[in-house]
Design a protein around this motif. Structure first.
Motif, mmCIF file in Angstrom:
data_model
loop_
_atom_site.group_PDB
_atom_site.id
_atom_site.type_symbol
_atom_site.label_atom_id
_atom_site.label_comp_id
_atom_site.label_asym_id
_atom_site.label_seq_id
_atom_site.Cartn_x
_atom_site.Cartn_y
_atom_site.Cartn_z
ATOM 1 N N LEU A 194 -0.643 8.294 6.387
ATOM 2 C CA LEU A 194 -0.918 6.874 6.186
ATOM 3 C C LEU A 194 -1.918 6.624 5.064
ATOM 4 C CD1 LEU A 194 -1.025 5.697 9.900
ATOM 5 C CD2 LEU A 194 0.814 5.342 8.241
ATOM 6 N N GLU A 195 -2.868 7.541 4.907
ATOM 7 C CA GLU A 195 -3.845 7.348 3.841
ATOM 8 C C GLU A 195 -3.190 7.439 2.467
ATOM 9 O OE1 GLU A 195 -4.200 11.629 5.373
ATOM 10 O OE2 GLU A 195 -3.999 9.619 6.207
ATOM 11 N N GLU A 196 -2.146 8.249 2.341
ATOM 12 C CA GLU A 196 -1.425 8.335 1.067
ATOM 13 C C GLU A 196 -0.616 7.063 0.826
ATOM 14 O OE1 GLU A 196 0.618 11.894 -0.069
ATOM 15 O OE2 GLU A 196 -0.544 13.126 1.337
ATOM 16 N N VAL A 197 0.003 6.548 1.887
ATOM 17 C CA VAL A 197 0.737 5.284 1.764
ATOM 18 C C VAL A 197 -0.211 4.175 1.313
ATOM 19 C CG1 VAL A 197 2.068 3.543 3.005
ATOM 20 C CG2 VAL A 197 2.407 5.975 3.535
ATOM 21 N N GLU A 198 -1.370 4.110 1.942
ATOM 22 C CA GLU A 198 -2.340 3.075 1.606
ATOM 23 C C GLU A 198 -2.831 3.208 0.174
ATOM 24 O OE1 GLU A 198 -6.072 0.868 3.723
ATOM 25 O OE2 GLU A 198 -5.893 3.024 4.021
ATOM 26 N N LYS A 199 -3.058 4.430 -0.279
ATOM 27 C CA LYS A 199 -3.539 4.655 -1.647
ATOM 28 C C LYS A 199 -2.519 4.158 -2.668
ATOM 29 C CE LYS A 199 -5.443 8.149 -4.781
ATOM 30 N NZ LYS A 199 -4.665 7.666 -5.942
ATOM 31 N N VAL A 200 -1.250 4.477 -2.440
ATOM 32 C CA VAL A 200 -0.205 4.043 -3.367
ATOM 33 C C VAL A 200 -0.150 2.519 -3.413
ATOM 34 C CG1 VAL A 200 2.277 4.020 -3.803
ATOM 35 C CG2 VAL A 200 1.150 6.150 -3.140
ATOM 36 N N LYS B 141 -2.555 0.361 -2.747
ATOM 37 C CA LYS B 141 -3.748 -0.184 -3.406
ATOM 38 C C LYS B 141 -3.708 0.033 -4.916
ATOM 39 C CE LYS B 141 -7.090 0.005 0.389
ATOM 40 N NZ LYS B 141 -8.341 0.629 0.891
ATOM 41 N N ASP B 142 -3.121 1.156 -5.334
ATOM 42 C CA ASP B 142 -3.094 1.492 -6.762
ATOM 43 C C ASP B 142 -2.031 0.731 -7.538
ATOM 44 O OD1 ASP B 142 -5.170 3.220 -6.349
ATOM 45 O OD2 ASP B 142 -3.955 5.054 -6.396
ATOM 46 N N ASP B 143 -1.054 0.151 -6.832
ATOM 47 C CA ASP B 143 0.046 -0.512 -7.533
ATOM 48 C C ASP B 143 0.327 -1.888 -6.919
ATOM 49 O OD1 ASP B 143 2.345 -1.267 -8.859
ATOM 50 O OD2 ASP B 143 3.184 0.758 -8.880
ATOM 51 N N PRO B 144 -0.249 -2.931 -7.473
ATOM 52 C CA PRO B 144 -0.053 -4.290 -6.932
ATOM 53 C C PRO B 144 1.348 -4.840 -7.148
ATOM 54 C CG PRO B 144 -1.333 -4.359 -8.965
ATOM 55 C CD PRO B 144 -1.189 -2.904 -8.608
ATOM 56 N N ILE C 145 4.022 -3.505 -5.998
ATOM 57 C CA ILE C 145 4.878 -3.159 -4.855
ATOM 58 C C ILE C 145 5.055 -4.392 -3.976
ATOM 59 C CG2 ILE C 145 5.086 -1.780 -2.752
ATOM 60 C CD1 ILE C 145 3.469 0.413 -4.232
ATOM 61 N N ALA C 146 6.310 -4.816 -3.815
ATOM 62 C CA ALA C 146 6.614 -6.010 -3.018
ATOM 63 C C ALA C 146 7.324 -5.672 -1.710
ATOM 64 C CB ALA C 146 7.478 -6.975 -3.821
ATOM 65 N N VAL C 147 7.911 -4.479 -1.640
ATOM 66 C CA VAL C 147 8.668 -4.070 -0.456
ATOM 67 C C VAL C 147 8.261 -2.653 -0.081
ATOM 68 C CG1 VAL C 147 10.975 -3.612 0.496
ATOM 69 C CG2 VAL C 147 10.650 -5.506 -1.111
ATOM 70 N N VAL C 148 7.950 -2.444 1.198
ATOM 71 C CA VAL C 148 7.698 -1.097 1.725
ATOM 72 C C VAL C 148 8.820 -0.774 2.696
ATOM 73 C CG1 VAL C 148 6.131 0.394 3.005
ATOM 74 C CG2 VAL C 148 5.214 -1.346 1.450
ATOM 75 N N TYR C 149 9.495 0.307 2.426
ATOM 76 C CA TYR C 149 10.689 0.681 3.187
ATOM 77 C C TYR C 149 10.437 1.990 3.930
ATOM 78 C CZ TYR C 149 15.553 1.804 4.210
ATOM 79 O OH TYR C 149 16.727 2.100 4.859
ATOM 80 N N GLU D 220 2.076 0.956 11.936
ATOM 81 C CA GLU D 220 0.946 1.213 11.054
ATOM 82 C C GLU D 220 1.334 1.033 9.586
ATOM 83 O OE1 GLU D 220 0.316 3.183 14.947
ATOM 84 O OE2 GLU D 220 1.981 3.074 13.526
ATOM 85 N N ILE D 221 2.531 1.487 9.225
ATOM 86 C CA ILE D 221 2.994 1.301 7.850
ATOM 87 C C ILE D 221 3.162 -0.184 7.546
ATOM 88 C CG2 ILE D 221 4.940 1.694 6.279
ATOM 89 C CD1 ILE D 221 5.268 4.465 7.627
ATOM 90 N N GLY D 222 3.667 -0.936 8.518
ATOM 91 C CA GLY D 222 3.803 -2.382 8.347
ATOM 92 C C GLY D 222 2.468 -3.061 8.153
ATOM 93 N N THR D 223 1.461 -2.602 8.881
ATOM 94 C CA THR D 223 0.108 -3.147 8.710
ATOM 95 C C THR D 223 -0.373 -2.949 7.283
ATOM 96 O OG1 THR D 223 -0.483 -2.745 11.024
ATOM 97 C CG2 THR D 223 -2.296 -2.952 9.463
ATOM 98 N N LEU D 224 -0.153 -1.752 6.747
ATOM 99 C CA LEU D 224 -0.570 -1.453 5.376
ATOM 100 C C LEU D 224 0.200 -2.310 4.371
ATOM 101 C CD1 LEU D 224 -0.830 2.453 5.589
ATOM 102 C CD2 LEU D 224 -2.701 0.783 5.652
ATOM 103 N N ALA D 225 1.499 -2.489 4.612
ATOM 104 C CA ALA D 225 2.304 -3.327 3.723
ATOM 105 C C ALA D 225 1.752 -4.744 3.682
ATOM 106 C CB ALA D 225 3.762 -3.323 4.174
ATOM 107 N N HIS D 226 1.523 -5.312 4.850
ATOM 108 C CA HIS D 226 1.050 -6.702 4.912
ATOM 109 C C HIS D 226 -0.341 -6.852 4.320
ATOM 110 C CE1 HIS D 226 3.992 -7.414 8.499
ATOM 111 N NE2 HIS D 226 4.603 -7.433 7.329
ATOM 112 N N ARG D 227 -1.180 -5.870 4.546
ATOM 113 C CA ARG D 227 -2.538 -5.920 4.011
ATOM 114 C C ARG D 227 -2.525 -5.945 2.484
ATOM 115 N NH1 ARG D 227 -5.787 -1.097 6.215
ATOM 116 N NH2 ARG D 227 -5.451 -2.222 8.169
ATOM 117 N N ASN D 228 -1.459 -5.404 1.898
ATOM 118 C CA ASN D 228 -1.377 -5.317 0.446
ATOM 119 C C ASN D 228 -0.305 -6.235 -0.140
ATOM 120 O OD1 ASN D 228 -3.234 -2.908 -0.560
ATOM 121 N ND2 ASN D 228 -2.386 -2.319 1.432
ATOM 122 N N GLY D 229 0.064 -7.257 0.605
ATOM 123 C CA GLY D 229 0.925 -8.295 0.072
ATOM 124 C C GLY D 229 2.389 -7.949 -0.055
ATOM 125 N N ALA D 230 2.854 -6.933 0.694
ATOM 126 C CA ALA D 230 4.261 -6.528 0.641
ATOM 127 C C ALA D 230 4.941 -6.824 1.977
ATOM 128 C CB ALA D 230 4.371 -5.041 0.315
#
Length: 382
Positions: free
Chosen positions: A119-125, A127-130, A132-136, A152-162
């Protein structure tokens, strides 16, 4: 009617009532009667994942589960934005192939097929790339049986606007899903999987406002455009193109049987089947590919034993001739086969299967318990 026990990951063993539901008087699918049935079906599909009908809708398509992947990926990506695919298996890998085929900007975030995404790698990607609009991601990677942390992945997506798009093809109507609590914006499935119906009908359940918003996105497909199909349903009550009429009738019956059995009772039955599969494998000495605690409770990927007489095709054919279907693995660098707790089957069916499997091993001269090289011991899970 002869009953076969399908232990492959779909299509599933069906009830006779679902089979016979296809035998109906001929009807044009443009009749109001048929449109009314489709409307109820769309509502029921949203209800299965506990969606609020004021926020979520279901859009039906002709085709196998892959049509849903195509629909979501090509329809939900805005201009100049990217898709992040959390990839730890063959089916998330298929999403990457669809991105490549359409030439869509995407990030293929790969993890080993026998491990959970970090999950930390998903979150880093994210945060590093604004852009990204869709997380699959895939809920249950059917090739291995691993359960991905979609909430948890969905939480990260929503936190980053995807938005979060999840392939629930092998979990929908099997493993309980709460689309909002699980942070899923879009999920998908096919009739022949968890609902135990027939092939040819698939659907996407997702946020209505996001579908409407996608009307302004680039049009990458005509037949597989999510908004186009949704809009036609809303205006006419019908599919844009000819639906698989008999499969719709079978699926209507399957949905009735789903609600009659009940979500929790049905999941308890699948879990009991899954436990029976593990008990039978352990008795014969077989080893899992995936750690037991990481498994979704639906698919067991089993390592081939190290035995000169082992021949999957011969084992398959022996079982098939006696009414049981087993399925090869879908992992490029490991030899596995899969047993699935899918369909209208019971633990008693599994016990009968293992009697047949044991007969196959004896007939083919395969040692029982089956043998593995010691070097594999630290990497195998029983």
């Amino acid at each position: 009617m002869k009953r076969n026990i399908l232990l492959n990951p779909g299509p599933a063993t069906t009830t006779d009532t679902v089979k016979m539901a296809q035998v109906v008087p001929d009807i044009c699918p443009r009749e109001k009667e048929f449109a009314s049935m489709m409307k109820q079906m769309r509502n029921d599909l949203v209800r299965i994942v506990h969606g609020n009908p004021d926020k979520y809708t279901a859009v039906l398509f002709c085709g196998s589960g892959t049509v849903n992947l195509d629909v979501c990926i090509n329809s939900l990506l805005p201009q100049d934005k990217k898709i992040l695919v959390v990839n730890n298996g063959a089916y998330s890998g298929r999403a990457v192939e669809i991105c490549e085929y359409y030439g869509l900007p995407h990030i293929n975030l790969q993890f080993p097929v026998d491990e959970l995404p970090q999950l930390e790698e998903v979150e880093k990607v994210l945060k590093d790339d604004p852009d990204i609009a869709v997380v699959y991601t895939t809920h249950n990677e059917t090739g291995t049986g691993i359960l991905n942390p979609v909430r948890e992945i969905g939480t990260l997506a929503h936190r980053n606007g995807a938005i979060s798009v999840v392939d629930t093809t092998s979990t929908f109507a099997m493993r309980p899903i709460d689309i909002e609590a699980d942070n899923i914006d879009f999920c998908m499935a096919s009739a022949q999987k968890g609902l135990m119906s027939m092939t040819g009908l698939s659907w996407v359940v997702g946020k209505t406002e996001e579908i409407v918003k996608s009307a302004s996105y680039p049009k990458r497909s005509y037949y597989c455009n999510l908004f186009l199909q949704y809009d036609f349903f809303e205006k006419t009550g019908e599919m844009h193109f000819t639906p698989p009429v008999q499969t719709v009738y079978a699926t209507r019956m399957a949905i009735e049987e789903y609600f009659a059995e009940g979500e929790q009772k049905k999941w308890a039955r699948h879990t009991a089947v899954f436990e029976a599969i593990h008990a039978g494998l352990e008795k014969l000495g077989f080893r899992d590919m995936i750690k037991r605690e990481w498994q979704a409770g639906l698919v067991v990927a089993v390592k081939y034993p190290q035995d000169v007489n082992w021949d999957f095709d011969k084992v398959h054919d022996y079982c098939y001739a006696r009414g049981f279907t087993i399925y090869p693995g879908k992992v490029a660098d490991q030899n596995t086969f899969r047993l699935c707790a899918l369909g209208a089957i019971t633990p008693e069916d599994i016990e009968e299967f293992f009697l047949v499997l044991k007969e196959a091993l004896v007939t083919l001269g395969i040692q029982i318990p089956v043998q593995y090289e010691e070097s594999l011991g630290s990497e195998s899970y029983g």
